[in-house]
Design a protein around this motif. Structure first.
Motif, PDB file in Angstrom:
ATOM      1  N   VAL A  78       0.852  -1.188   0.000  1.00  0.00           N
ATOM      2  CA  VAL A  78       0.000   0.000   0.000  1.00  0.00           C
ATOM      3  C   VAL A  78       0.886   1.236   0.000  1.00  0.00           C
ATOM      4  CG1 VAL A  78      -2.018  -1.024   1.104  1.00  0.00           C
ATOM      5  CG2 VAL A  78      -0.214  -0.011   2.530  1.00  0.00           C
ATOM      6  N   ILE A  79       0.391   2.271  -0.649  1.00  0.00           N
ATOM      7  CA  ILE A  79       1.042   3.585  -0.608  1.00  0.00           C
ATOM      8  C   ILE A  79       0.176   4.467   0.258  1.00  0.00           C
ATOM      9  CG2 ILE A  79       1.830   5.567  -1.949  1.00  0.00           C
ATOM     10  CD1 ILE A  79       1.806   3.533  -4.385  1.00  0.00           C
ATOM     11  N   LEU A  80       0.745   4.965   1.330  1.00  0.00           N
ATOM     12  CA  LEU A  80       0.051   5.896   2.210  1.00  0.00           C
ATOM     13  C   LEU A  80       0.298   7.296   1.663  1.00  0.00           C
ATOM     14  CD1 LEU A  80      -1.652   5.942   4.755  1.00  0.00           C
ATOM     15  CD2 LEU A  80       0.446   6.136   6.084  1.00  0.00           C
ATOM     16  N   PHE A  81      -0.784   8.022   1.369  1.00  0.00           N
ATOM     17  CA  PHE A  81      -0.710   9.276   0.618  1.00  0.00           C
ATOM     18  C   PHE A  81      -1.359  10.406   1.410  1.00  0.00           C
ATOM     19  CE2 PHE A  81      -2.760  12.254  -2.344  1.00  0.00           C
ATOM     20  CZ  PHE A  81      -1.730  12.575  -3.212  1.00  0.00           C
ATOM     21  N   ALA A  82      -0.774  11.594   1.318  1.00  0.00           N
ATOM     22  CA  ALA A  82      -1.379  12.781   1.931  1.00  0.00           C
ATOM     23  C   ALA A  82      -1.114  13.979   1.038  1.00  0.00           C
ATOM     24  CB  ALA A  82      -0.809  13.031   3.327  1.00  0.00           C
ATOM     25  N   ALA A  83      -2.078  14.904   1.017  1.00  0.00           N
ATOM     26  CA  ALA A  83      -1.933  16.119   0.218  1.00  0.00           C
ATOM     27  C   ALA A  83      -2.682  17.262   0.887  1.00  0.00           C
ATOM     28  CB  ALA A  83      -2.471  15.908  -1.199  1.00  0.00           C
ATOM     29  N   THR A  84      -2.250  18.494   0.609  1.00  0.00           N
ATOM     30  CA  THR A  84      -2.887  19.675   1.182  1.00  0.00           C
ATOM     31  C   THR A  84      -2.745  20.854   0.241  1.00  0.00           C
ATOM     32  OG1 THR A  84      -2.969  21.135   3.117  1.00  0.00           O
ATOM     33  CG2 THR A  84      -0.791  20.375   2.429  1.00  0.00           C
ATOM     34  N   LEU A  85      -3.674  21.814   0.363  1.00  0.00           N
ATOM     35  CA  LEU A  85      -3.560  23.076  -0.376  1.00  0.00           C
ATOM     36  C   LEU A  85      -2.876  24.149   0.457  1.00  0.00           C
ATOM     37  CD1 LEU A  85      -7.025  23.399  -2.196  1.00  0.00           C
ATOM     38  CD2 LEU A  85      -4.887  22.397  -3.052  1.00  0.00           C
ATOM     39  N   GLY A  86      -2.609  23.866   1.731  1.00  0.00           N
ATOM     40  CA  GLY A  86      -1.931  24.833   2.574  1.00  0.00           C
ATOM     41  C   GLY A  86      -2.875  25.721   3.378  1.00  0.00           C
ATOM     42  N   SER A  87      -2.321  26.393   4.376  1.00  0.00           N
ATOM     43  CA  SER A  87      -3.123  27.152   5.341  1.00  0.00           C
ATOM     44  C   SER A  87      -3.696  28.445   4.773  1.00  0.00           C
ATOM     45  CB  SER A  87      -2.265  27.474   6.576  1.00  0.00           C
ATOM     46  OG  SER A  87      -1.122  28.237   6.209  1.00  0.00           O
ATOM     47  N   LYS A  88      -3.097  29.010   3.719  1.00  0.00           N
ATOM     48  CA  LYS A  88      -3.607  30.275   3.180  1.00  0.00           C
ATOM     49  C   LYS A  88      -4.995  30.110   2.555  1.00  0.00           C
ATOM     50  CE  LYS A  88       0.848  32.537   2.383  1.00  0.00           C
ATOM     51  NZ  LYS A  88       1.748  33.145   1.367  1.00  0.00           N
ATOM     52  N   SER A 179      -7.749  22.690   6.435  1.00  0.00           N
ATOM     53  CA  SER A 179      -8.966  21.925   6.179  1.00  0.00           C
ATOM     54  C   SER A 179      -8.970  21.283   4.796  1.00  0.00           C
ATOM     55  CB  SER A 179     -10.203  22.817   6.354  1.00  0.00           C
ATOM     56  OG  SER A 179     -10.226  23.852   5.389  1.00  0.00           O
ATOM     57  N   LYS A 180      -8.335  21.924   3.829  1.00  0.00           N
ATOM     58  CA  LYS A 180      -8.292  21.349   2.476  1.00  0.00           C
ATOM     59  C   LYS A 180      -7.078  20.433   2.371  1.00  0.00           C
ATOM     60  CE  LYS A 180     -12.104  22.950   1.235  1.00  0.00           C
ATOM     61  NZ  LYS A 180     -12.576  22.991   2.610  1.00  0.00           N
ATOM     62  N   SER A 181      -7.198  19.308   3.075  1.00  0.00           N
ATOM     63  CA  SER A 181      -6.155  18.280   3.115  1.00  0.00           C
ATOM     64  C   SER A 181      -6.830  16.926   3.014  1.00  0.00           C
ATOM     65  CB  SER A 181      -5.358  18.370   4.424  1.00  0.00           C
ATOM     66  OG  SER A 181      -4.782  19.649   4.603  1.00  0.00           O
ATOM     67  N   VAL A 182      -6.068  15.928   2.602  1.00  0.00           N
ATOM     68  CA  VAL A 182      -6.624  14.587   2.453  1.00  0.00           C
ATOM     69  C   VAL A 182      -5.548  13.557   2.726  1.00  0.00           C
ATOM     70  CG1 VAL A 182      -6.120  14.443  -0.034  1.00  0.00           C
ATOM     71  CG2 VAL A 182      -8.009  13.127   0.916  1.00  0.00           C
ATOM     72  N   THR A 183      -5.950  12.418   3.286  1.00  0.00           N
ATOM     73  CA  THR A 183      -5.072  11.251   3.368  1.00  0.00           C
ATOM     74  C   THR A 183      -5.773  10.098   2.668  1.00  0.00           C
ATOM     75  OG1 THR A 183      -5.996  10.501   5.476  1.00  0.00           O
ATOM     76  CG2 THR A 183      -4.069  11.973   5.575  1.00  0.00           C
ATOM     77  N   ALA A 184      -4.991   9.137   2.206  1.00  0.00           N
ATOM     78  CA  ALA A 184      -5.593   8.012   1.490  1.00  0.00           C
ATOM     79  C   ALA A 184      -4.631   6.836   1.463  1.00  0.00           C
ATOM     80  CB  ALA A 184      -5.957   8.413   0.061  1.00  0.00           C
ATOM     81  N   VAL A 185      -5.208   5.661   1.243  1.00  0.00           N
ATOM     82  CA  VAL A 185      -4.451   4.430   1.021  1.00  0.00           C
ATOM     83  C   VAL A 185      -4.620   4.053  -0.447  1.00  0.00           C
ATOM     84  CG1 VAL A 185      -4.352   1.963   1.554  1.00  0.00           C
ATOM     85  CG2 VAL A 185      -4.708   3.621   3.396  1.00  0.00           C
ATOM     86  N   ILE A 186      -3.501   3.701  -1.095  1.00  0.00           N
ATOM     87  CA  ILE A 186      -3.516   3.289  -2.497  1.00  0.00           C
ATOM     88  C   ILE A 186      -2.884   1.906  -2.583  1.00  0.00           C
ATOM     89  CG2 ILE A 186      -2.753   3.819  -4.847  1.00  0.00           C
ATOM     90  CD1 ILE A 186      -2.403   6.762  -3.881  1.00  0.00           C
TER      91      ILE A 186
END
Length: 212
Positions: A78-88, A179-186
């Motif tokens: 599995v690939i553990l994934f996270a992404a965000t648009l940042g605090s601004k 808040s505009k962040s996500v985690t996921a399993v691939i």
């Protein structure tokens, strides 16, 4: 980045009706402001996967989830994934919540669409990289979707060190900040399935055994 305005409209509840001119203008304004304020960042880490007696063991996490187990069928990693648009982006959303609610609604939809597009782009890069090594990726699957417990965020956050590495922190109530962040399993499998990175929602194959 290329904007998917159909996705923005979908998040706004559009069902094919005529789009008012003022909404089109607000969408364009939000896109321009998000491009200036967002700082998209992503990270990932690979873990081994074993499934026994319906327990998914990813090394950093053991959990049960019928929907995730189906998604990860035949996968060895599995690939553990996270992404965000940042605090601004949160600052931008808060500002319009205070001064212009109509724009805040459109900004909310546009920021979600932006995050999804960014994740799709990164997942496509991963897909290309893994396929070159003989591995085939399943669509990303996030905690809170289906019966994949949201509580698994407590193990995901330290496994990725995402606070230190890309600035995503977890609150006591399991919300992510920004808040505009996500985690996921691939999932990664040796068996090709030609899954689209956008996931089952856009796939026409309704009888797929891996469908979530």
């Amino acid at each position: 980045m290329e904007w998917n305005e159909r996705e923005i409209l979908r998040y706004l509840g559009h069902r094919g009706q005529e789009i008012p001119e003022n909404v089109e203008e607000l969408i364009k304004e939000c896109e321009r402001e998000l491009e200036q304020m967002a700082s998209p960042r992503a990270m990932w880490k690979e873990y081994p996967l074993s499934i026994q007696d319906h327990v998914l063991d990813m090394g950093f996490l053991q959990t049960r989830s019928k929907s995730l187990e189906r998604n990860l069928r035949d996968c060895e990693r599995v690939i553990l994934f996270a992404a965000t648009l940042g605090s601004k982006v949160d600052v931008l959303l808060h500002r319009y919540n205070m001064i212009q609610m109509s724009k805040a609604v459109v900004m909310q939809a546009a920021s979600v669409a932006m995050l999804e597009t960014f994740c799709d782009e990164k997942n496509q890069e991963l897909k290309n990289s893994y396929e070159a090594k003989g591995w085939y990726l399943r669509p990303r699957f996030s905690p809170g979707y289906g019966d994949f417990p949201l509580e698994c965020q407590r193990e995901i956050a330290p496994a990725l060190e995402m606070g230190k590495r890309i600035g995503i922190n977890l609150t006591d109530t399991l919300l992510m900040m920004p808040s505009k962040s996500v985690t996921a399993v691939i999932g990664a499998s040796r068996l090709p399935r030609n899954c689209t990175v956008q996931g089952c929602e856009v796939c026409a194959k309704r009888d797929c055994a891996y469908r979530r």
